[in-house]
Design a protein around this motif. Structure first.
Motif, PDB file in Angstrom:
ATOM      1  N   TYR A  72     -36.659 -14.020 -28.835  1.00  0.00           N
ATOM      2  CA  TYR A  72     -37.592 -12.990 -28.375  1.00  0.00           C
ATOM      3  C   TYR A  72     -36.865 -11.942 -27.524  1.00  0.00           C
ATOM      4  O   TYR A  72     -37.191 -10.748 -27.571  1.00  0.00           O
ATOM      5  N   GLY A  73     -35.880 -12.402 -26.734  1.00  0.00           N
ATOM      6  CA  GLY A  73     -35.096 -11.451 -25.952  1.00  0.00           C
ATOM      7  C   GLY A  73     -34.315 -10.485 -26.840  1.00  0.00           C
ATOM      8  O   GLY A  73     -34.201  -9.291 -26.534  1.00  0.00           O
ATOM      9  N   ILE A  91     -33.788  -5.006 -29.385  1.00  0.00           N
ATOM     10  CA  ILE A  91     -33.741  -4.186 -30.594  1.00  0.00           C
ATOM     11  C   ILE A  91     -34.901  -3.195 -30.650  1.00  0.00           C
ATOM     12  O   ILE A  91     -34.712  -2.005 -30.943  1.00  0.00           O
ATOM     13  N   GLU A  92     -36.116  -3.681 -30.379  1.00  0.00           N
ATOM     14  CA  GLU A  92     -37.313  -2.868 -30.560  1.00  0.00           C
ATOM     15  C   GLU A  92     -37.847  -2.258 -29.276  1.00  0.00           C
ATOM     16  O   GLU A  92     -38.736  -1.412 -29.313  1.00  0.00           O
ATOM     17  N   GLY A  93     -37.335  -2.699 -28.142  1.00  0.00           N
ATOM     18  CA  GLY A  93     -37.883  -2.268 -26.866  1.00  0.00           C
ATOM     19  C   GLY A  93     -39.017  -3.188 -26.440  1.00  0.00           C
ATOM     20  O   GLY A  93     -39.608  -3.888 -27.272  1.00  0.00           O
ATOM     21  N   LEU A 101     -44.376  -9.017 -27.250  1.00  0.00           N
ATOM     22  CA  LEU A 101     -43.047  -9.627 -27.229  1.00  0.00           C
ATOM     23  C   LEU A 101     -42.736 -10.217 -25.860  1.00  0.00           C
ATOM     24  O   LEU A 101     -42.191 -11.319 -25.748  1.00  0.00           O
ATOM     25  N   LEU A 102     -43.051  -9.479 -24.804  1.00  0.00           N
ATOM     26  CA  LEU A 102     -42.776  -9.973 -23.456  1.00  0.00           C
ATOM     27  C   LEU A 102     -43.586 -11.224 -23.159  1.00  0.00           C
ATOM     28  O   LEU A 102     -43.079 -12.172 -22.534  1.00  0.00           O
ATOM     29  N   ALA A 103     -44.844 -11.275 -23.604  1.00  0.00           N
ATOM     30  CA  ALA A 103     -45.664 -12.462 -23.371  1.00  0.00           C
ATOM     31  C   ALA A 103     -45.101 -13.656 -24.114  1.00  0.00           C
ATOM     32  O   ALA A 103     -45.054 -14.776 -23.575  1.00  0.00           O
ATOM     33  N   ILE A 139     -41.614 -11.041 -15.956  1.00  0.00           N
ATOM     34  CA  ILE A 139     -41.792 -10.674 -17.367  1.00  0.00           C
ATOM     35  C   ILE A 139     -43.269 -10.569 -17.705  1.00  0.00           C
ATOM     36  O   ILE A 139     -43.704  -9.622 -18.376  1.00  0.00           O
ATOM     37  N   PHE A 140     -44.080 -11.536 -17.248  1.00  0.00           N
ATOM     38  CA  PHE A 140     -45.518 -11.473 -17.512  1.00  0.00           C
ATOM     39  C   PHE A 140     -46.146 -10.249 -16.832  1.00  0.00           C
ATOM     40  O   PHE A 140     -47.033  -9.596 -17.398  1.00  0.00           O
ATOM     41  N   GLU A 141     -45.710  -9.936 -15.622  1.00  0.00           N
ATOM     42  CA  GLU A 141     -46.254  -8.760 -14.938  1.00  0.00           C
ATOM     43  C   GLU A 141     -45.876  -7.480 -15.677  1.00  0.00           C
ATOM     44  O   GLU A 141     -46.678  -6.539 -15.748  1.00  0.00           O
TER      45      GLU A 141
END
Length: 387
Positions: free
Chosen positions: A179-180, A185-187, A192-194, A215-217
């Motif tokens: 996921y990182g 790649i996509e921003g 994705l962050l969740a 990351i969640f925030e």
């Protein structure tokens, strides 16, 4: 017979080469890496991770600066400890290494003679992953995608395919890395962050660490309605002992999504758990309360559906696993605090006191960390042992 002879010649050569590689670092004094040297390496890696998270936009400048300051302080302390250890290291590990180098090949041969089958035909890796997809098992399919991604690391579709599969296989660290890569790649996007944050939670055995909270925030800043991030921020509040904050987050989540949605049901279940006996809401019990949505949540859902007695046993087992990991590998002060709270909530006063004592020893010389540990211990009614 010639095939068997070649097999044993190859095995003997591999044993000799492996033994030479193991023994090479033991030649000459001071070749064994001390714990302080390992700590220095770990802290340097952590500084690199902070820079990567900042570049990805997962954390802000303020959080990055605070993390750099804390890690740099620990790096300086570890570096000083490493200098103090020079000239005082023992060679106790050398004898053990020599014994193991001699014993492991002997034991391996004995086990192989008992259960091995050198006459079986070879199954080359390339041949296995070249089979038609319908004839491959999940491991071979994943290996096929991994081989493709090694040659094409910027292929977002490949990372998007393999990330949830890693999670289903329980390879949560690999899922988080995938996921990182997608974020790189996509921003950053809210979804994705969740997903990255959830993978990190499960990789850390249910703990919602400071990096994961950031990351969640960040995900919520992109989509304030995102239920996944809201749920885990409530869980983070529980693990920090702020049940009022968790109750507010989950009550709003349940109100927004209702009983007909899985996230609403999960929020209601977690709210009910806050009113249950302490063992039901033990910190570190994230997998028992994890939402039923998403591949990374299947194990958590299975635990959540257990009878109360079995669920309590599963939660305690998770706390035991965290305890064993911190005892063997060490960890951040926040992890020790959560483990101590979990032991206290489980009404394991003796074990909680032991956690406090070990944590104080681990952070000897770090007055800020020790103050946090002693403050929390005082709130829990604990005192370090006199040993």
């Amino acid at each position: 017979m010639s095939g068997m002879l070649l097999f044993w010649i190859a095995a003997a050569l591999l044993i000799i080469v492996s033994a030479a590689l193991v023994l090479a670092p033991l030649r000459g004094p001071g070749r064994l890496r001390s714990r302080s040297e390992s700590d220095v390496a770990v802290y340097r890696d952590q500084l690199d991770e902070v820079e990567q998270d900042l570049k990805r936009g997962l954390i802000g400048d303020a959080e990055a600066a605070a993390a750099r300051t804390e890690i740099s302080r620990r790096l300086l302390a570890a570096d000083a400890a490493r200098d103090a250890e020079k000239g005082t290291r023992t060679r106790a590990g050398t004898s053990f290494a020599l014994i193991m180098v001699a014993a492991v090949p002997v034991l391996a041969v004995l086990f192989y003679l008992h259960g091995g089958a050198p006459g079986l035909p070879a199954q080359p890796f390339e041949a296995r992953i070249s089979k038609p997809p319908e004839e491959q098992n999940i491991e071979e399919l994943v290996a096929r995608v991994e081989q493709h991604l090694r040659a094409n690391p910027e292929d977002a579709d490949g990372w998007r395919v393999v990330a949830p599969i890693y999670a289903r296989m329980g390879r949560f660290e690999d899922a988080a890395d995938a996921y990182g890569r997608l974020v790189d790649i996509e921003g950053p996007s809210a979804e994705l962050l969740a997903s990255l944050g959830e993978a990190l939670v499960f990789a850390d055995e249910g703990l919602v660490g400071d990096r994961t909270v950031a990351i969640f925030e960040r995900a919520l800043s992109l989509d304030p309605t995102l239920p996944q991030a809201r749920y885990f921020l409530g869980l983070a509040a529980v693990q920090e002992g702020d049940t009022d904050e968790a109750r507010a987050i989950w009550a709003t989540l349940a109100s927004d999504f209702g009983e007909s949605s899985q996230w609403g049901q999960m929020a209601l279940r977690s709210l009910a758990a806050l009113d249950q006996p302490a063992v039901e809401a033990a910190p570190g019990s994230a997998p028992a309360q994890a939402p039923a949505t998403g591949p990374a949540s299947e194990a958590g859902q299975a635990i959540a559906e257990l009878p109360p007695e079995e669920r309590a046993a599963a939660i305690e087992a998770m706390v035991d696993n965290l305890d064993a990991r911190l005892d063997a590998e060490g960890g951040e002060v926040d992890q020790w605090l959560r483990l101590m709270r979990a032991r206290a909530v489980l009404q394991q006063e003796e074990q909680a006191t032991d956690v406090l004592t070990r944590a104080l020893s681990a952070f000897e010389g770090d007055e800020a960390a020790r103050d946090r540990l002693l403050t929390e211990a005082d709130a829990l009614g604990l005192a370090p042992s006199e040993d």
